[in-house]
Design a protein around this motif. Structure first.
Motif: not given
Length: 987
Positions: A230-250
Motif C-alpha cells: 500500500v505504501e509503495l503504491i501510494r509513494d509511486e503514485l504521488k511521485a507521478d504528477p501527471e497520473l495524480t492530476a488525472l485521478i483528481k480530474k476524473k
C-alpha cells in the motif's frame, strides 16, 4: 452514544420433510460436486447448521441470480451470520483455494454479485447498528437496508449520505462495496466521502477494526506485506504528477470504474488508504462487516419543479447554471422517458402535448425552514430565467404534488420493464460526462444508440453530475443480437473515454460488465496499479474473481442471462430483487425473485425437453420451498416496480394441481358452509376443553407429535388457539332493538343503518383462553355501532355465506367466485341494493369482496368505517397503555395503514407499529400447517415491542393467533380497543 442494538437475526427451524435441504437429499447431491467443493462443504458444515449450506440445484439456482443480465450458478451457497463464521469460511477457502463471492441484496446491475463457485449470502443477518453523537454518525452492519439506516436516524433529522434510487431495497454492504450514490449525494456525500470507520475481514480471515486502536496495531504487525505494498503504491503514485492530476480530474465527476485509487492520493496513512480503497471494491479486496458513516442533515422543507425545455440543449444549458449549494437534485428526462410515464394515473395532462424534442428537468430544493426554502426557489428561478422554457417554472412544496413529479422520474426504469417485449432483458448503462460538455455528449450518445437500432432507448439521469443512465431492451439468443450489443458498448466506451474523458461507470459499479474496459478508461499505468492493488489484498485471486480486474476481454458478452417466458403473472419480472425484504418466507425458503427464477427455469426445461432429471428435481423441491411456503399475501406487488404479485402465480400453480377428486370435495364443502363452520366451532371447543384438562405442556407435546406423525395433515396446536366462535342472530334495521342503536335519530331524519357481515372466520373462531376480552367479535362490533347511533342489519342465512377467499388461496377460482357471487346477492338485497354501507369485520375477507363484487356496493373494513364515519359520533379517551398494532397485508393493499395508526392513537396513549414486521405469514390456515412460515415472518416482532407493551391489535383473527404466539401478548381486533376507549356522545 446509544447502546449497541440488534435487528432481526435469522432463525432456523427443524427441516420440513419436504424441504430440499434435508440431510438425506444432501447426501445424494454431494457426490455430484467437484471434489474441492465436497471438501469445502464438509469443512463448513463442521460448524454451520445444514439449513444454511446449500448444494442442491433448487437453492443454488434461486440464490445465484442477481439483478444484472448475467447468469452464473454457484456450486455452494452459504448464509453467513457473523464475523467469526465469515473469518472461518475465508480461511477454509484459502486452504482449499476455493473462490468466494459476497452477496447482500443482489440488486446490483453490473454482474458483481455472481459466481460459479461459492456464494456467501449476507441477507437475513448482519443487522446490528449503533447511533453515535446524537445522530452525527452511525455504525451499520452490511445486512441493513439503506432505508432502515435512515429510519434509525429519523428522530435526529439526519440521514446517510448515499441515496441510490434503490435505497429501499439495497443493503449497506452493497452501497459501500459499490460506492453507490444517487440523486442528491453527488460526489460530496457518497460512501467514499462519508466513511468514518470500518470493520474489514480480509482474504485470510484477518479482522481489522479501524475504530479500535488495538486492532489497528495488531493489523500493522500481522500484515506487513500488505502495508508495504500500500505504501509503495501510494509513494509511486504521488511521485507521478501527471497520473495524480488525472485521478483528481476524473473524480470530480462520478466514477466507479475500477478501484478507488484516489485513496492513494487523498490519504497518507495506510489504514486510511485501505479503508477508502475498500469503498467501491465490490468484494474483491475483502468483506466490509461494519461501516461507520458520518451522516448528513435531512431537511424538513422541500419543493420541486418539473421544468419543460424545448430540447436537450436548452435543458443542459439550464443545468450548467445550477449547483448543489442551490439545489439538492436536478434530474433530466428526455422525451422518450416522459412517454413511458404519460399514461400513468395522476400524471400531468400536458405531458402528452409535448414535442418530440422536449426535455424535462426535475429540480428539488431543500431548506431548514420555510423562509429559506422560498428564498432558494426564487434564486433558482433567477438563475434559470435566461433559458427559455415550454411552460413557466412552477415549484410546489405540496407533498402529494412533488411526489407525482418524482414518481415520473422513479417510474421510468420499471415502465420500460413493463412494456418490453417478452423474453428481453432490460439493460441500464451508466456513464458520466463533464458537465460543460453534457449537451453535445448527449446528442452523440443518442446517435450511437440509433445507429445500432436502439431507437426506443431512454436517456435520463442525474444531470447535475453529468451522469446519464440509458436504458434499452435486449435479447441474447442469437449471435447477431450479441454482436449488436457488443458493437454498441464498444462505440459508447470510445465516445465516453476518448472524446469526453468521462466515466464508463458513474455509480453502478464495474462488475463483469465493464471489467474489460477499465484499462481503456484509466490507461495502462493506472490499470497496472489497480492490478497491484488486487494482488496485494488478494494474492491468491479468490475474492470475487473476474470482477473489476479481468483478463478476459469478452467477459461482458459471456454467461448472458436469458429471460424465458413462464406465465403472464410473472413474465414481466426483471429480477431487480426489490420484492425480497417484504416477503414473509425470505429467511425460511424462497423470496419472490427466487420463485420467479425457478419457475422460468422449470418452464424452459419443460418447453425444450432438456435435462428431464433436473426438471423433476426442481418440480419436487418447488412444491414445499416455492409453493407451500408462499403466503400469497401480495405485498411483493407493493414493493415491485411493475406491481407483480408472485402470490398470484402461486395460486395459479395450485389451481393446476387440482384433481377432479379434490375439486369435488371442495365443491361439497363450499355448498355446506354451515357444516364447515359448525365443525370448526365444535373442534375448537373440544380442543380448548382438552387444553383446560391437560395443561399447556402436555397439550403442546401431544399436538407437536400428531402434527409431525401426520406430516402436517393435523394442524399444529398452540396456546393461543381460539376458542369456539359464535354468530349474531339475523336482524333487520327495524327489528334491531336497543342494542343496535343507543341514539334516536333526529326528528325528520332517516336513521343511520349499516349492514354487518361477520366473516366465517370470526363466526367460527372466538377469543383464546389468554385473550383479555372474552366477548365474541360480533358483540364488540354491535356495541360500537350502537354507541354511534347505527341500526344494524345482519343478513339472513349467514351460516352458508363466505367471501370465497379460502378457495381462491388454494387455487379453486371457480368455487371462490361462486361463493362471492352468492354473498354479493345476499348483501345487495340486505343493503337495499346499495342504499346502506356494508361492513365486514375481517380485513382479508373484505379485500376479497372488493375485488370480486361487481355491483359497486359500498364495502368497508371496520377500521376504515370507524375512522371515516364513527370518530365524530363517538367520544374517545386514550387508555393509559402502550399497545402494539399490526396492519394486515390486505389493509396495506387497501391503503388504510394511516387510518389504523390514527384510530389506534385516538384510543391509546402510546402505539407501537414495528417497521420491520410486514406480513405475519399465518396466511389463512397455512400457519397451522406450516407454522415455520409464521415463525420466520414474525421473528422480529417480540424484539420490536417494549416491555411495557401488554396488548396488541389487528383485524384478522388468524393473523392475531400468530401475532399472539410470537409476541407473547394478546392480539385481538382493533375494535376491542375502540370499544374500550369510546363512549356515546351526550344526547
Amino acid at each position: 452514544m446509544t447502546h449497541w442494538r440488534s435487528g432481526t437475526q435469522p432463525l432456523f427451524y427443524p427441516l420440513n420433510p419436504k424441504d430440499p435441504r434435508n440431510l438425506a437429499q444432501k447426501t445424494k447431491d454431494l457426490p455430484s460436486l467437484p471434489k474441492v467443493y465436497q471438501d469445502f462443504y464438509r469443512e463448513v458444515t463442521r460448524f454451520l447448521p445444514l439449513q444454511r449450506v446449500f448444494i442442491d440445484p433448487f437453492f443454488t439456482l434461486g440464490y445465484g441470480i442477481d439483478a444484472s443480465f448475467y447468469r452464473l450458478i454457484p456450486k455452494v451457497v452459504v448464509k453467513v451470520v457473523n464475523n467469526e463464521e465469515m473469518s472461518a469460511i475465508l480461511k477454509i477457502a484459502q486452504t482449499l483455494h476455493t473462490p468466494v463471492t459476497f452477496r447482500c441484496a443482489g440488486t446490483s446491475l453490473s454482474g458483481q454479485a455472481l459466481t460459479d463457485s461459492v456464494l456467501l449470502v449476507v441477507q437475513g443477518a448482519w443487522r446490528h447498528y449503533e447511533v453515535h453523537e446524537d445522530g452525527k454518525a452511525i455504525s451499520l452492519e452490511p445486512g441493513i437496508l439503506g432505508v432502515e439506516a435512515n429510519r434509525y436516524l429519523r428522530s435526529y433529522r439526519r440521514k446517510i449520505g448515499p441515496d441510490p434510487a434503490s435505497i429501499d431495497h439495497c443493503m449497506i454492504g452493497g452501497i459501500a462495496a459499490n460506492n453507490a450514490s444517487g440523486m442528491c449525494c453527488g460526489t460530496a456525500d457518497n460512501s467514499y466521502k462519508t466513511v468514518q470507520d470500518m470493520q474489514i475481514i480480509f482474504d485470510d480471515g484477518t479482522l481489522l477494526d479501524t475504530a479500535n486502536p488495538a486492532s489497528c496495531r495488531d493489523f500493522l504487525q500481522s500484515k506487513p506485506d500488505l502495508i508495504r505494498q500500500v505504501e509503495l503504491i501510494r509513494d509511486e503514485l504521488k511521485a507521478d504528477p501527471e497520473l495524480t492530476a488525472l485521478i483528481k480530474k476524473k473524480y470530480k465527476i462520478k466514477n466507479t470504474t475500477g478501484y478507488s485509487i484516489n485513496a492513494f492520493v487523498d490519504f497518507e496513512d495506510p489504514l486510511e488508504i485501505i479503508k477508502h480503497v475498500l469503498i467501491g471494491s465490490e468484494g474483491t479486496l475483502g468483506f466490509i462487516s461494519r461501516i461507520t458513516y458520518k451522516t448528513v442533515i435531512e431537511h424538513d422543507h422541500k419543493a420541486s419543479a418539473l421544468i419543460i425545455y424545448p430540447d436537450m440543449d436548452h435543458a443542459c444549458r439550464a443545468v450548467m447554471k445550477l449547483n448543489r449549494d442551490l439545489v439538492s437534485a436536478a434530474e433530466m428526462m428526455d422525451r422518450v422517458s416522459l412517454k413511458t410515464m404519460e399514461d400513468e394515473p395522476g400524471m400531468p395532462a400536458y405531458l402528452k402535448t409535448l414535442s418530440e424534442t422536449a426535455t424535462a428537468l426535475l429540480v428539488e430544493v431543500r431548506a431548514e425552514n420555510r423562509e429559506l426554502l422560498e428564498q432558494r426557489i426564487q434564486d433558482v428561478k433567477l438563475q434559470l430565467e435566461s433559458v427559455p422554457t415550454v411552460l413557466p417554472i412552477d415549484f410546489t412544496s405540496v407533498k402529494s404534488e412533488y411526489e407525482t413529479y418524482w414518481k415520473i422520474r422513479k417510474g421510468i426504469f420499471p415502465a420500460v420493464g413493463g412494456i418490453r417485449e417478452q423474453g428481453t432483458a432490460v439493460i441500464i448503462e451508466d456513464v458520466a460526462f463533464p458537465l460543460e460538455r453534457l449537451a453535445e455528449a448527449t446528442i452523440d450518445l443518442r446517435s450511437i444508440l440509433n445507429k445500432f437500432g436502439y431507437h426506443d432507448a431512454i436517456i435520463y439521469g442525474h444531470a447535475l453530475d453529468g451522469n446519464w443512465h440509458f436504458i434499452f431492451t435486449q435479447k441474447f439468443e442469437t449471435e447477431e443480437e450479441i454482436n449488436q450489443y457488443s458493437g454498441l458498448m464498444k462505440e459508447v466506451n470510445e465516445l465516453v473515454v476518448k472524446k469526453y474523458n468521462g466515466s464508463l461507470k458513474a455509480e453502478h459499479g464495474t462488475g463483469r460488465n465493464m471489467a474489460p474496459f477499465v484499462e481503456l478508461e484509466w490507461g495502462s499505468k493506472a490499470y497496472q496499479l489497480m492490478r497491484r492493488i488486487k494482488s496485494a489484498f488478494d494474492p491468491h485471486g479468490l475474492l470475487n474473481p473476474g470482477v473489476i480486474i479481468n483478463d478476459n476481454k469478452n467477459v461482458y458478452l459471456e454467461d448472458l442471462k436469458m429471460m424465458p417466458q413462464s406465465h403472464e403473472t410473472i413474465d414481466r419480472c426483471t429480477n431487480c430483487g426489490f420484492c425480497q425484504d417484504i416477503c414473509p418466507s425470505k429467511n425460511l425458503t424462497t423470496t419472490p425473485r427466487m420463485r420467479i427464477i425457478l419457475q422460468r427455469e422449470i418452464s424452459y426445461l419443460k418447453r425444450t425437453g432438456k435435462d428431464l432429471q433436473r426438471l423433476m428435481r426442481l418440480l419436487k423441491d418447488y412444491d414445499y420451498a416455492g409453493n407451500a411456503t408462499c403466503a400469497t399475501d401480495g405485498l411483493c406487488a407493493k414493493a415491485c416496480p411493475l406491481s407483480i404479485n408472485t402470490g398470484d402465480n402461486s395460486k395459479y400453480l395450485r389451481s393446476r394441481a387440482i384433481t377432479p377428486t379434490t375439486n369435488f370435495l371442495a365443491q361439497r364443502l363450499a355448498k355446506n358452509m354451515n357444516g364447515v363452520t359448525t365443525f370448526m366451532r365444535f373442534g375448537l371447543g373440544a380442543v380448548n376443553a382438552a387444553h383446560s384438562v391437560l395443561g399447556t405442556r402436555v397439550m403442546d407435546k401431544l399436538a407437536s407429535k400428531a402434527h409431525r406423525v401426520t406430516k402436517n395433515q393435523i394442524p399444529l396446536w398452540n396456546p393461543w388457539m381460539p376458542g369456539r366462535g359464535s354468530a349474531p342472530r339475523a336482524r333487520s334495521g327495524s327489528a334491531a332493538g336497543p342494542l343496535a342503536s343507543e341514539k334516536a335519530p333526529s326528528p325528520g331524519t332517516e336513521p343511520l343503518k349499516v349492514v354487518y357481515f361477520p366473516s366465517c372466520i370470526s363466526r367460527s373462531m372466538g377469543p383464546a383462553r389468554q385473550d383479555k376480552d372474552q366477548r365474541p367479535l360480533h358483540e364488540v362490533m354491535l356495541s360500537i355501532l350502537a354507541k354511534a347511533g347505527y341500526e344494524v342489519i345482519v343478513p339472513p342465512n349467514m351460516s352458508n355465506l363466505c367471501c370465497g377467499m379460502p378457495w381462491e388461496s388454494k387455487g379453486f377460482f371457480q368455487i371462490a367466485d361462486e361463493k362471492s357471487d352468492e354473498l354479493e346477492k345476499v348483501l345487495l338485497k340486505a343493503s337495499d341494493y346499495g342504499k346502506y354501507p356494508i361492513l365486514c369485520d375481517t380485513s382479508p375477507c373484505l379485500y376479497r369482496m372488493r375485488r370480486a363484487f361487481k355491483s359497486g356496493v359500498k364495502l368497508y373494513e371496520p377500521v376504515e368505517f370507524t375512522h371515516d364515519f364513527l370518530m365524530e359520533r363517538l367520544k374517545f379517551r386514550q387508555v393509559p397503555e402502550t399497545v402494539a398494532v399490526h396492519v394486515t397485508c390486505s389493509s396495506v393493499k387497501m391503503q388504510i395503514s394511516d387510518k389504523f395508526k390514527a384510530l389506534a392513537e385516538s384510543c391509546a396513549e402510546k402505539v407501537i407499529m414495528p417497521d420491520d414486521v410486514h406480513c405475519c405469514g399465518f396466511a389463512g390456515d397455512r400457519g397451522f400447517s406450516f407454522p415455520e412460515l409464521n415463525h420466520s415472518a414474525l421473528a422480529g416482532l417480540k424484539p420490536s415491542l417494549p416491555k411495557e407493551c401488554t396488548s396488541g391489535y389487528s383485524n384478522s383473527r388468524t393473523c392475531e393467533i400468530g401475532l399472539s404466539l410470537h409476541s407473547g401478548i394478546s392480539y385481538q381486533s382493533l375494535m376491542y380497543l375502540v370499544d374500550r376507549a369510546s363512549s356515546a356522545l351526550p344526547l
